[in-house]
Write a protein that holds these residues in place. Structure first.
Motif, PDB file in Angstrom:
ATOM      1  N   ASN A 278       4.002  -3.335  15.416  1.00 18.19           N
ATOM      2  CA  ASN A 278       2.604  -3.603  15.755  1.00 18.19           C
ATOM      3  C   ASN A 278       1.675  -2.657  14.989  1.00 18.19           C
ATOM      4  N   ILE A 279       1.869  -1.349  15.090  1.00 17.08           N
ATOM      5  CA  ILE A 279       0.987  -0.407  14.409  1.00 17.08           C
ATOM      6  C   ILE A 279       1.316  -0.316  12.916  1.00 17.08           C
ATOM      7  N   ALA A 280       2.532  -0.686  12.525  1.00 17.87           N
ATOM      8  CA  ALA A 280       2.916  -0.688  11.109  1.00 17.87           C
ATOM      9  C   ALA A 280       3.496  -2.059  10.763  1.00 17.87           C
ATOM     10  N   HIS A 281       4.300  -2.137   9.701  1.00 19.46           N
ATOM     11  CA  HIS A 281       4.681  -3.454   9.175  1.00 19.46           C
ATOM     12  C   HIS A 281       6.039  -3.958   9.646  1.00 19.46           C
ATOM     13  N   GLY A 481     -12.957   2.929  -1.614  1.00 17.19           N
ATOM     14  CA  GLY A 481     -12.320   2.119  -2.648  1.00 17.19           C
ATOM     15  C   GLY A 481     -11.021   1.479  -2.204  1.00 17.19           C
ATOM     16  N   LEU A 482     -10.922   1.125  -0.906  1.00 18.56           N
ATOM     17  CA  LEU A 482      -9.675   0.611  -0.343  1.00 18.56           C
ATOM     18  C   LEU A 482      -9.694  -0.899  -0.122  1.00 18.56           C
ATOM     19  N   ASN A 483     -10.669  -1.585  -0.683  1.00 15.49           N
ATOM     20  CA  ASN A 483     -10.826  -3.026  -0.448  1.00 15.49           C
ATOM     21  C   ASN A 483      -9.624  -3.858  -0.871  1.00 15.49           C
ATOM     22  N   GLU A 484      -8.876  -3.364  -1.865  1.00 17.25           N
ATOM     23  CA  GLU A 484      -7.773  -4.152  -2.417  1.00 17.25           C
ATOM     24  C   GLU A 484      -6.520  -4.105  -1.546  1.00 17.25           C
ATOM     25  N   LEU A 485      -6.494  -3.250  -0.544  1.00 16.01           N
ATOM     26  CA  LEU A 485      -5.271  -3.076   0.253  1.00 16.01           C
ATOM     27  C   LEU A 485      -5.069  -4.239   1.223  1.00 16.01           C
ATOM     28  N   PRO A 486      -3.810  -4.569   1.549  1.00 23.01           N
ATOM     29  CA  PRO A 486      -3.535  -5.595   2.561  1.00 23.01           C
ATOM     30  C   PRO A 486      -3.834  -5.085   3.959  1.00 23.01           C
ATOM     31  N   ILE A 487      -3.888  -6.015   4.897  1.00 24.65           N
ATOM     32  CA  ILE A 487      -4.184  -5.700   6.299  1.00 24.65           C
ATOM     33  C   ILE A 487      -2.903  -5.645   7.113  1.00 24.65           C
ATOM     34  N   CYS A 488      -2.817  -4.640   7.990  1.00 21.20           N
ATOM     35  CA  CYS A 488      -1.723  -4.543   8.961  1.00 21.20           C
ATOM     36  C   CYS A 488      -2.333  -4.659  10.357  1.00 21.20           C
ATOM     37  N   MET A 489      -2.180  -5.833  10.966  1.00 19.61           N
ATOM     38  CA  MET A 489      -2.776  -6.074  12.285  1.00 19.61           C
ATOM     39  C   MET A 489      -1.954  -5.388  13.381  1.00 19.61           C
ATOM     40  N   ALA A 490      -2.635  -4.617  14.214  1.00 20.89           N
ATOM     41  CA  ALA A 490      -2.004  -4.004  15.381  1.00 20.89           C
ATOM     42  C   ALA A 490      -2.400  -4.826  16.596  1.00 20.89           C
ATOM     43  N   ALA A 527      -5.739  -2.695  11.428  1.00 23.29           N
ATOM     44  CA  ALA A 527      -6.810  -3.214  12.286  1.00 23.29           C
ATOM     45  C   ALA A 527      -6.280  -3.280  13.714  1.00 23.29           C
ATOM     46  N   LEU A 528      -6.834  -2.460  14.600  1.00 21.20           N
ATOM     47  CA  LEU A 528      -6.338  -2.383  15.972  1.00 21.20           C
ATOM     48  C   LEU A 528      -7.072  -3.342  16.885  1.00 21.20           C
ATOM     49  N   THR A 529      -6.297  -4.112  17.641  1.00 18.78           N
ATOM     50  CA  THR A 529      -6.837  -5.022  18.630  1.00 18.78           C
ATOM     51  C   THR A 529      -6.220  -4.685  19.987  1.00 18.78           C
ATOM     52  N   GLY A 530      -6.892  -5.059  21.063  1.00 17.72           N
ATOM     53  CA  GLY A 530      -6.316  -4.842  22.388  1.00 17.72           C
ATOM     54  C   GLY A 530      -6.003  -3.382  22.640  1.00 17.72           C
ATOM     55  N   ASN A 531      -4.957  -3.139  23.413  1.00 13.15           N
ATOM     56  CA  ASN A 531      -4.582  -1.777  23.790  1.00 13.15           C
ATOM     57  C   ASN A 531      -3.182  -1.480  23.281  1.00 13.15           C
ATOM     58  N   VAL A 532      -3.069  -1.221  21.976  1.00 10.04           N
ATOM     59  CA  VAL A 532      -1.774  -0.955  21.356  1.00 10.04           C
ATOM     60  C   VAL A 532      -1.488   0.538  21.438  1.00 10.04           C
ATOM     61  N   LEU A 533      -0.377   0.902  22.072  1.00  7.53           N
ATOM     62  CA  LEU A 533      -0.010   2.301  22.243  1.00  7.53           C
ATOM     63  C   LEU A 533       0.920   2.751  21.127  1.00  7.53           C
ATOM     64  N   THR A 534       0.644   3.944  20.586  1.00  7.50           N
ATOM     65  CA  THR A 534       1.517   4.495  19.553  1.00  7.50           C
ATOM     66  C   THR A 534       2.485   5.535  20.118  1.00  7.50           C
ATOM     67  N   MET A 535       2.374   5.812  21.401  1.00  5.03           N
ATOM     68  CA  MET A 535       3.378   6.602  22.119  1.00  5.03           C
ATOM     69  C   MET A 535       3.701   5.859  23.413  1.00  5.03           C
TER      70      MET A 535
END
Length: 559
Positions: A278-281, A481-490, A527-535
């Motif tokens: 979720n937070i990564a790929h 200058g990060l416009n070219e990067l892909p999106i990782c949806m959380a 891009a974080l949506t909702g309540n995604v916990l990283t711990m």
């Protein structure tokens, strides 16, 4: 189909493993290509991928699934079982999986080695400390943390704003008490007091970096770009700025090497890396996948959670960065999970319910449609449970056939590779169809439009709402200058929406993006949506309660 079966651990412990040198020889490795870690594990040596550069790539098969439920889908089991079935059919095959995290293993989810007669082994070691990769990533991450706080203590020459430090510490356990902490207490000798926190190790950007780097040089380059803080005038501070990239690379030099193991049936498997899905790929390391493609004719790999998260990121992030060309995708579904997505409570899943199954099939249809957006031929794997009724199974098979969707039943849990023969037949037919793989969006598309395209085309959202904070952070990413990067949806894995309680194929909903985090080292924007916990936290009855070691040294309680 068996209604009772030995536990995963019993099957694993009673399997006679082949020496790892025999497995290495099976895929054409020479003595200098690997270092053994005991009898049944090995690490591939540096430079192997370069030595294989002139070899052509095998076929790449991705295993994904519908949105996960408490009913279970068995994606890892199908991944291993399909690999074993291809191996039984005399195809030179390798499997690529992520490494388990101790957090879920000790918590609620359990291990990540597959199940039944479709497991990677030795499962006890893989699910625990394995070859030490998780510890190396934890150490590298926390070394950066220590050097960052030391910089503050030694005078803060860079002018880092302690309120804008974005680099937390990590631990490879579920421990909610560490999500928010205060450090540096006790006076001037003990550092600068500030708010801090812990993420779980697999949520560390270092994990994502390790899994997307294609060489040790690229690894250090990516580590050096990681943003750890911002100055008082809001300029980014990187790992390179605090002179931590060399030490972090040193701590990761062995962890960067893929791990070679085997399945219950002796099929070679590379298990390496384990970023959150979720937070990564959510994919195993790029270098492991690239190496397997050079060493075999067929590579079976998986991406975390359902197709809306795992497969989307595999295609848009990993394949884009690594130049991969997926040849086929398998979507795992079960009668039980489809009924749950159709509104059945988990306590009633053993009861036949064709009406709920009909509603649940709309979700499967959405995932099949999504895979067609990427141009990759798809096969549905109906993973069988002994509670499935014949009417329910036939309903799914006929539903797929009526829509010209390739489908096969899978019994790899109870029968190993022999239970995947029908699936192999369908996968091989899919591989005969040329893959027209294409990412969902071009690099040049603005970040906001990339997010909207994922939300609307992959999730089926009607609209995307960006909170003010997210809009400001998108603007900052553009300035950097990060416009070219892909999106990782959380996003929650349990729903197409950002609400984990909304099962099935939901329509006419809005995705809310509340925060944007640049993962510059990994090479994507989160891009974080909702309540995604990283711990994560532990459940009321953690799996750890039932684990231990017997008097004769036998492990028990792992799953």
């Amino acid at each position: 189909m068996e209604k009772t079966i030995r536990s995963d651990l019993e099957i694993a412990q009673q399997t006679v493993l082949r020496p790892i040198r025999e497995i290495a020889d099976r895929i054409g490795l020479q003595e200098e290509d690997f270092d053994t870690y005991g009898k049944y594990k090995a690490k591939l040596t540096d430079g192997l991928l370069n030595r294989l550069a002139t070899k052509s790539d095998g076929k790449l098969i991705l295993v994904t699934a519908i949105n996960p439920t408490a009913a279970g889908e068995g994606k890892s089991t199908v991944t291993v079982g399909l690999g074993q079935a291809l191996h039984r059919a005399k195809h030179k095959t390798m499997i690529c999986l992520r490494e388990p995290s101790l957090g879920p293993t000790m918590g609620l989810k359990g291990g990540a080695c597959g199940g039944g007669y479709s497991q990677v082994l030795p499962m006890e070691e893989i699910n625990l400390h394995f070859t030490g990769d998780m510890h190396a990533i934890t150490s590298a991450h926390n070394t950066i943390s220590a050097l960052l706080d030391n910089h503050l203590h030694q005078g803060n020459i860079l002018g880092i704003d302690p309120r804008r430090i974005v680099w937390k510490r990590v631990l490879d356990l579920n421990d909610r008490a560490l999500r928010q902490v205060t450090i540096g207490l006790g006076g001037p000798a003990h550092g600068v007091p500030r708010q801090d926190g812990f993420d779980i190790t697999v949520a560390s950007e270092i994990m994502a970096v390790l899994c997307l780097a294609d060489s040790i040089t690229d690894l250090e380059r990516r580590l050096s770009r990681i943003v750890v803080a911002y100055t008082y005038d809001q300029q980014p501070v990187t790992v390179k700025d605090i002179q931590a990239s060399g030490a972090a690379t040193l701590l990761l030099k062995d962890a960067f090497r893929p791990n070679l193991v085997q399945t219950v049936e002796g099929t070679p498997a590379l298990i390496h890396g384990g970023p959150f899905a979720n937070i990564a790929h959510g994919c195993n390391s790029l270098i492991a996948t690239q190496t397997a493609l050079k060493l075999s004719d067929y590579v079976v790999t998986e991406a975390g959670f359902g197709a809306d998260l795992g497969a989307e990121k595999f295609f848009n992030i990993k394949s884009r960065i690594g130049g991969l060309h997926p040849d086929a995708v398998v979507i795992v579904a079960t009668v039980r999970a489809l009924k749950m997505h159709g509104g059945v409570d988990k306590t009633q899943l053993s009861e036949e319910n064709l009406a709920a199954l009909t509603d649940g099939l709309a979700l499967l249809e959405k995932h099949v449609e999504t895979m067609s957006l990427f141009g990759v031929p798809a096969v549905v794997a109906l993973n069988r449970f002994f509670t499935d009724t014949e009417a329910e199974r036939n309903m799914i098979l006929e539903w797929c056939q009526d829509r010209n969707i390739r489908v096969a039943e899978s019994e790899v849990f109870s029968k190993g590779g022999a239970g995947g023969e029908a699936l192999v037949t369908e996968v091989m037919q899919a591989l005969e169809e040329p893959s027209q793989f294409r990412p969902l969006y071009p690099d040049a598309l603005p970040l906001r439009q990339k997010i909207e395209r994922i939300a609307k085309r992959v999730y089926g959202a009607a609209d995307v709402h960006f909170e003010d904070k997210a809009l400001r952070e998108l603007e900052r990413c553009t300035e950097m200058g990060l416009n070219e990067l892909p999106i990782c949806m959380a996003k929650t894995p349990f729903s197409l929406t950002d609400d984990p309680a909304r099962y099935g194929r939901v329509e006419d909903f809005t995705i809310t993006v509340r925060e944007i985090r640049p993962s510059v080292g990994a090479g994507f924007i989160v891009a974080l949506t909702g309540n995604v916990l990283t711990m994560p936290g532990l459940p009321a009855v953690p799996a750890a309660f039932h684990m231990g070691v017997s008097e004769d040294g036998q492990v028990f309680g792992l799953s």
